[in-house]
Design an enzyme around this catalytic site. Structure first.
Site, PDB file in Angstrom:
ATOM      1  N   GLY A 124       4.597  -5.988  -7.020  1.00  0.00           N
ATOM      2  CA  GLY A 124       3.930  -5.653  -5.768  1.00  0.00           C
ATOM      3  C   GLY A 124       4.348  -6.621  -4.673  1.00  0.00           C
ATOM      4  O   GLY A 124       5.340  -7.359  -4.814  1.00  0.00           O
ATOM      5  N   ASP A 149      -2.458   0.104  -5.859  1.00  0.00           N
ATOM      6  CA  ASP A 149      -3.097   0.175  -4.535  1.00  0.00           C
ATOM      7  C   ASP A 149      -2.316   1.024  -3.523  1.00  0.00           C
ATOM      8  O   ASP A 149      -2.865   1.403  -2.492  1.00  0.00           O
ATOM      9  CB  ASP A 149      -3.272  -1.232  -3.946  1.00  0.00           C
ATOM     10  CG  ASP A 149      -4.199  -2.096  -4.782  1.00  0.00           C
ATOM     11  OD1 ASP A 149      -4.878  -1.542  -5.664  1.00  0.00           O
ATOM     12  OD2 ASP A 149      -4.236  -3.321  -4.553  1.00  0.00           O
TER      13      ASP A 149
HETATM   14  O1  F6P Z   1      -3.201  -5.414  -6.592  1.00  0.00           O
HETATM   15  C1  F6P Z   1      -3.605  -4.691  -7.687  1.00  0.00           C
HETATM   16  C2  F6P Z   1      -5.017  -5.044  -8.091  1.00  0.00           C
HETATM   17  O2  F6P Z   1      -5.340  -4.165  -9.132  1.00  0.00           O
HETATM   18  C3  F6P Z   1      -6.053  -5.012  -6.961  1.00  0.00           C
HETATM   19  O3  F6P Z   1      -6.455  -3.718  -6.628  1.00  0.00           O
HETATM   20  C4  F6P Z   1      -7.127  -5.887  -7.535  1.00  0.00           C
HETATM   21  O4  F6P Z   1      -7.911  -6.475  -6.530  1.00  0.00           O
HETATM   22  C5  F6P Z   1      -6.362  -6.927  -8.267  1.00  0.00           C
HETATM   23  O5  F6P Z   1      -5.116  -6.364  -8.595  1.00  0.00           O
HETATM   24  C6  F6P Z   1      -7.050  -7.471  -9.502  1.00  0.00           C
HETATM   25  O6  F6P Z   1      -6.277  -8.471 -10.049  1.00  0.00           O
HETATM   26  P1  F6P Z   1      -6.618  -9.253 -11.398  1.00  0.00           P
HETATM   27  O7  F6P Z   1      -5.851  -8.555 -12.502  1.00  0.00           O
HETATM   28  O8  F6P Z   1      -6.117 -10.624 -11.174  1.00  0.00           O
HETATM   29  O9  F6P Z   1      -8.090  -9.175 -11.637  1.00  0.00           O
END
Ligand code: F6P
Length: 369
Positions: A124, A149
């Site tokens: 990303g 996202d």
């Molecule tokens: O960017 C992708 C995402 O899934 C977001 O929508 C979310 O806020 C974040 O990653 C969550 O990340 P983690 O896996 O660190 O909880």
């Protein structure tokens, strides 16, 4: 394409790495890269656990046809991934003290020592920004955009988004029954930090009553008005879909944790809203956080197809001598765009987007009117 035999010196070697949060379709990209490259007589090396894998020889392995057999439909990534740490300012604990160390030169050096020609980076905005810095230090990169996202401006669609929307819509469908049986307001929190694409698409597809996006700050009274309106029409239940980054007008997003060297973790808006709405309206409310369910599971056919097109196009880009570009989906076809340009802009939901207008036409509320 039949596999072409080449002498050792002619064999082209490329690397592939996945970085950031996982996303349905990652394995389909890896599979497409490996098949496309091996069919050209090339070798592919998988770098495990993100860029830092390049610092450890035992995290770099050749990927064979056997490795990618039967993975097009699986979630996760066979290479492992991390959204912890940035090689340009890696957290290292020395004598009980945390220091930031830049290991990027070492990573570039190791890449060249391995005799690799190009690194396909599937990630990303965070991962691709790191890839761009490595590219500036002499590591030839081909980016593949990944995020549930769907918030990268340079591509109309990222793989993983369709699966996340499917999971969220399925949850909304199921919640309708329990919401109406109990005459409750059900608030579903979906992912989407700064961009509300998942909330918008799943909310509209699931027939939600209220959709809250980070791009459109809400007023509690406006949501309450919509709820009262439903009850007045004897529709004594409601579904509210809130992106995790949704916030009230003049208020802040709700954070769960701030960790050194990581994106802040959002979460809690659904519970917060459930309390506030109950106090304001008296209706019984319940909240649900879908969380990482949206990142798991089998990728939808649309995501498998997009992931496959991205992976194969990344190999074609290397073949035609491109570097420091990202494959992107634009006007129904796959193109390449300069990597630096690709990471420069986040794609937010435009307020005048036709999907928002259509939802409003149908009577859905965005909590702002
Ligand atoms: O960017 C992708 C995402 O899934 C977001 O929508 C979310 O806020 C974040 O990653 C969550 O990340 P983690 O896996 O660190 O909880």
């Amino acid at each position: 394409m039949a596999q072409r035999r080449k002498s050792d010196s002619q064999v082209r070697k490329i690397g592939v790495v996945t970085g950031g949060g996982d996303c349905p379709g990652l394995n389909a990209v890896i599979r497409a890269i490996v098949l496309s490259a091996i069919n050209r007589g090339w070798e592919v090396y998988g770098i495990e656990r993100g860029f830092e894998g390049l610092l450890h020889r035992d995290h770099v392995h050749p990927l064979t046809l056997q490795n990618v057999r039967g993975i097009i439909h699986t979630g996760g990534t066979i290479l492992g991934t991390t959204n912890r740490g940035n090689p340009l300012e890696l957290n290292v604990v020395e004598d009980g003290e945390t220091k930031h160390v830049d290991v990027s030169d070492k990573i570039v050096e190791q890449f060249h020592d391995l005799g690799l020609e190009s690194l396909i980076v599937i990630g990303g905005d965070g991962t691709l920004t790191i890839a761009d810095s490595l590219a500036q230090k002499g590591l030839p990169v081909i980016g593949v955009p990944k995020t549930i996202d769907n918030d990268l401006m340079a591509t109309e669609m990222t793989f993983g988004f369709s699966t996340a929307v499917t999971t969220a819509t399925d949850a909304i469908d199921k919640l309708h029954a329990t919401a109406s049986s109990h005459e409750r307001v059900m608030i579903v929190e979906v992912m989407g930090r700064y961009a509300g694409w998942i909330a918008l698409y799943s909310g509209v597809a699931g027939g939600a009553d209220v959709i809250l996006l980070p791009e459109i700050p809400y007023q509690l009274e406006s949501i309450a008005k919509k709820l009262h309106d439903r009850w007045r029409r004897k529709r004594n239940f409601a579904i509210v879909v809130a992106a995790e980054g949704a916030r009230p007008e003049g208020g802040e997003m709700i954070f769960k944790a701030h960790e050194e060297g990581r994106e802040p973790r959002l979460g809690g808006i659904a519970e917060h809203l459930a309390d506030d709405l109950h106090k304001l309206t008296g209706y019984e409310t319940r909240s649900l956080v879908l969380g990482h369910l949206q990142r798991g599971g089998q990728p939808t056919p649309a995501d498998r197809l997009l992931a496959t097109r991205f992976g194969a196009a990344a190999v074609r880009a290397i073949e035609s001598g491109e570097k420091n570009v990202m494959v992107a989906f634009l006007a129904s076809t796959i193109i390449t765009v300069p990597l630096a340009e690709a990471i420069s802009k986040r794609k937010l939901v435009p307020r005048e987007y036709d999907v928002i207008q259509s939802a409003r036409d149908l009577g859905m509320s965005f909590g702002d009117e």
